[in-house]
Scaffold this motif. Sequence first.
Motif, short mmCIF file in Angstrom:
data_model
loop_
_atom_site.label_atom_id
_atom_site.label_comp_id
_atom_site.label_asym_id
_atom_site.label_seq_id
_atom_site.Cartn_x
_atom_site.Cartn_y
_atom_site.Cartn_z
N ARG A 17 78.93 -27.39 106.55
CA ARG A 17 78.33 -26.19 107.50
C ARG A 17 79.35 -25.87 108.73
O ARG A 17 79.82 -24.22 107.64
CB ARG A 17 77.42 -26.67 107.76
N ASN A 40 73.69 -20.12 106.44
CA ASN A 40 71.85 -20.52 105.79
C ASN A 40 70.95 -20.03 104.80
O ASN A 40 70.19 -20.60 104.41
CB ASN A 40 71.14 -19.13 106.83
N CYS A 68 70.72 -30.33 103.18
CA CYS A 68 70.08 -29.04 103.23
C CYS A 68 70.10 -28.88 105.31
O CYS A 68 70.08 -27.88 106.04
CB CYS A 68 68.89 -28.28 102.75
N THR A 72 72.03 -25.91 106.88
CA THR A 72 71.54 -24.67 107.72
C THR A 72 71.12 -25.06 109.33
O THR A 72 71.08 -25.76 110.06
CB THR A 72 70.43 -24.48 107.11
#
Length: 120
Positions: A17, A40, A68, A72
């Motif tokens: 991320r 996202n 995930c 996110t």
Amino acid sequence: MNWLLVALGAMVGAPLRYLTDRAVQSRHDSLFPWGTFVVNLVGCLVLGLITGSSTDPHLRLLLGTGLCGGLTTYSTFSYETLRLTETGAGLYAAANAVASVALGLGAAFAGVSIAQAGWA
């Protein structure tokens, strides 16, 4: 054992991320938080693919919850939207909120549909 799968996935998702956010944002000279927006949406698509497929429950923990979940970021999305509002960029804030929710849901639905079509 389940907690370890989640932790391992998050150990990959969180740095991914950060690196993706920095790479995407560095290519845009804009107040809009493109990096967070992209991670996202990608996370929504990947989670849709995972949940729409008949993957092993352990793989769902590793990739869905861990990867995930680490990739996110609802908190950063909320913070960046608030900062846009505070700095007078209300149009960007509204666009971020509406587009993130609408396109995020669309990406999740698309992921489920793709998974079901490909792995049914």
